[in-house]
Design an enzyme around this catalytic site. Sequence first.
Site, PDB file in Angstrom:
ATOM      1  N   ASP A  51       0.689  -1.202  -0.079  1.00  9.37           N
ATOM      2  CA  ASP A  51      -0.040   0.021  -0.213  1.00  9.37           C
ATOM      3  C   ASP A  51       0.833   1.189   0.103  1.00  9.37           C
ATOM      4  O   ASP A  51       0.340   2.177   0.476  1.00  9.37           O
ATOM      5  CB  ASP A  51      -1.086  -0.128   1.062  1.00  9.37           C
ATOM      6  N   HIS A 255      24.476   2.526 -17.415  1.00  7.68           N
ATOM      7  CA  HIS A 255      23.254   2.815 -16.427  1.00  7.68           C
ATOM      8  C   HIS A 255      23.505   2.036 -15.304  1.00  7.68           C
ATOM      9  O   HIS A 255      22.528   1.693 -14.575  1.00  7.68           O
ATOM     10  CB  HIS A 255      22.034   2.335 -17.198  1.00  7.68           C
ATOM     11  N   ASP A 283      21.764  17.603 -15.032  1.00  6.56           N
ATOM     12  CA  ASP A 283      22.218  16.458 -15.344  1.00  6.56           C
ATOM     13  C   ASP A 283      23.830  16.699 -15.739  1.00  6.56           C
ATOM     14  O   ASP A 283      24.236  17.213 -16.701  1.00  6.56           O
ATOM     15  CB  ASP A 283      21.622  15.841 -16.800  1.00  6.56           C
ATOM     16  N   HIS A 362      27.596   5.871 -27.100  1.00  7.94           N
ATOM     17  CA  HIS A 362      26.311   6.673 -27.092  1.00  7.94           C
ATOM     18  C   HIS A 362      26.395   7.859 -27.690  1.00  7.94           C
ATOM     19  O   HIS A 362      27.601   8.312 -28.160  1.00  7.94           O
ATOM     20  CB  HIS A 362      26.025   6.737 -25.513  1.00  7.94           C
ATOM     21  N   HIS A 366      21.549  15.136 -25.124  1.00 10.21           N
ATOM     22  CA  HIS A 366      19.927  15.178 -25.334  1.00 10.21           C
ATOM     23  C   HIS A 366      19.429  16.293 -24.704  1.00 10.21           C
ATOM     24  O   HIS A 366      19.957  17.107 -24.172  1.00 10.21           O
ATOM     25  CB  HIS A 366      19.579  13.722 -24.623  1.00 10.21           C
ATOM     26  N   GLU A 396      27.872  15.488 -23.237  1.00  6.01           N
ATOM     27  CA  GLU A 396      28.569  14.368 -22.429  1.00  6.01           C
ATOM     28  C   GLU A 396      29.252  13.142 -23.109  1.00  6.01           C
ATOM     29  O   GLU A 396      28.672  12.130 -23.177  1.00  6.01           O
ATOM     30  CB  GLU A 396      27.367  13.511 -21.674  1.00  6.01           C
ATOM     31  N   TYR A 400      34.983   4.302 -22.550  1.00  5.97           N
ATOM     32  CA  TYR A 400      34.868   3.319 -21.732  1.00  5.97           C
ATOM     33  C   TYR A 400      35.481   2.257 -22.264  1.00  5.97           C
ATOM     34  O   TYR A 400      35.404   1.610 -23.290  1.00  5.97           O
ATOM     35  CB  TYR A 400      33.426   2.905 -21.809  1.00  5.97           C
ATOM     36  N   ARG A 418      33.348   9.837 -18.160  1.00  8.93           N
ATOM     37  CA  ARG A 418      32.426  10.657 -18.936  1.00  8.93           C
ATOM     38  C   ARG A 418      32.299  11.968 -18.381  1.00  8.93           C
ATOM     39  O   ARG A 418      32.401  12.228 -17.004  1.00  8.93           O
ATOM     40  CB  ARG A 418      30.865  10.020 -19.035  1.00  8.93           C
ATOM     41  N   GLU A 420      30.189  15.627 -18.214  1.00  6.69           N
ATOM     42  CA  GLU A 420      28.828  16.076 -18.852  1.00  6.69           C
ATOM     43  C   GLU A 420      28.293  17.259 -18.097  1.00  6.69           C
ATOM     44  O   GLU A 420      28.501  17.745 -16.975  1.00  6.69           O
ATOM     45  CB  GLU A 420      27.684  15.051 -18.395  1.00  6.69           C
TER      46      GLU A 420
HETATM   47  N1  GLY Z   1      21.930  10.964 -16.682  1.00  7.25           N
HETATM   48  C1  GLY Z   1      21.357  10.390 -17.818  1.00  7.25           C
HETATM   49  C2  GLY Z   1      22.005  10.864 -19.068  1.00  7.25           C
HETATM   50  O1  GLY Z   1      23.008  11.327 -18.676  1.00  7.25           O
HETATM   51  O2  GLY Z   1      21.379  10.806 -20.110  1.00  7.25           O
HETATM   52 MN    MN Z   2      23.749  12.281 -16.832  1.00  7.22          MN
HETATM   53 MN    MN Z   3      22.651  13.181 -19.635  1.00  7.01          MN
END
Ligand code: GLY
Ligand code: MN
Ligand code: MN
Length: 452
Positions: A51, A255, A283, A362, A366, A396, A400, A418, A420
């Site tokens: 609940d 992730h 971010d 990647h 974004h 970013e 890796y 990374r 960012e």
């Molecule tokens: N933290 C998610 C990304 O960097 O896209």
């Molecule tokens: Mn991020």
């Molecule tokens: Mn990001």
Amino acid sequence: MSVAKAKKARPEAPKIPVAEFRKRREKLLAGMVPNSIAILPAASPVRRNRDTEYPYRQDSDFVYLTGFGEAEAILVLVPGREHGESILFCRERDPEYEQWNGRLVGPEAAVEDYLLDDAFPIADVDEILPGLIEGRQRVYTSMGLDEKFDRQLMEWVNQIRSKVRSGAHPPGEFVALQHGLHDLRLYKSAAEVKVMRRAARISAEAHIRAMQTCKPGLHEYDLEAEIQAHCMRQGARFQAYPAIVGGGSNACILHYIDNMAKLKSGDLVLIDAGCELDHYASDITRTFPVNGRFSKAQQALYEVVLAAQEAAIAESRPEQHWNHPHEAAVTVLTQGLVDLGLLSGEVNELIETQAYRPFYMHRTGHWLGLDVHDVGEYKVGGEWRVLEPGMVYTVEPGLYVSPDDDSVAAKWRGIGIRIEDDVLITAKGHEVLTADVPKSVSEIEALMAGRQ
Ligand code: GLY
Ligand code: MN
Ligand code: MN
């Protein structure tokens, strides 16, 4: 109770001026065809166990158009409706419910506080909404995102269909609401930029704290705790996404959110974390040495990523298209991988064949806004979108090297990096919203040298 007192006791007003929400609705209404209706549900609560629910997060489209934070609400926009174009269905005030769960706004206050034209109890929606839909040719809606709502909508439409012999007109077209709405969301207003700047600053300070407190023997979650504690103390209670804190080769898992491992001297740690403030995301990623000093190999790879990030940021200005920063980053990363001996061959050809992908799999960014991976098209008419003032996105790049990659020298294996930042396109070029966190090797080492 006096009106002034009653107002004070209501849930906190949104920080974006309330008139701006009305302006957004007006813009959306202006883009709708005549004789149409838009219907948008609030987010449904999500059960965590038995609940207990996850903390409620309003749907981003809904909050963009209303600033209204409660569940069990529906926004209806009807262009040209004589008795008002913006209508909210929401819960009625309820002393018993409010005793347990806190204040509800209620339809009466909603009209006044959120500058709506009309509001009704959500309990009456089945009775009222079919009448609003009836006779409208087109329905704008976000079909496919909320099964329960989709079913409800079809029930309202079927209710109208069952009355065609009495002259009722069911709608003939269902159109995705997101198209026009998400284009509006892509361009941040001055008020939105203010909130995003603040969110970015809070997260930047949090990353600095993590660098200042990091030492071998701590766990990944200790750094996550530092980040969260700082953000919360600034009034940003929620993270925009689950924090990634990856020590050593955990940084190579894109992730990774387990965040349970011990941090070792000689390893790097990658932190990707950003708070949400008034529903707006930040971010940030930084990668730094657990013991405060980069090794030669770590520094060499790190400087390639940093140069790629700086090259991508330098491409961030009006008239450039969306893919320019990514192309700039890929060029620098590929050149760097060749220079360091992780790839061999001719750089253009390695880019052409995407030979860099085992190390960089990647994209470079974004859109950023109410959602961390924010809405908005990346291509328009088959072409990359041209950057314009008010757009906010992340830059970013990373590298890796899998711990199991025996195609490269052992010294590179298990290094994940990374970097960012959040970038706002301005009339003159760009503003890095997250510039407060150090990112050069010397700045990071200097900051960490001063830690207790
Ligand atoms: N933290 C998610 C990304 O960097 O896209
Ligand atoms: Mn991020
Ligand atoms: Mn990001």
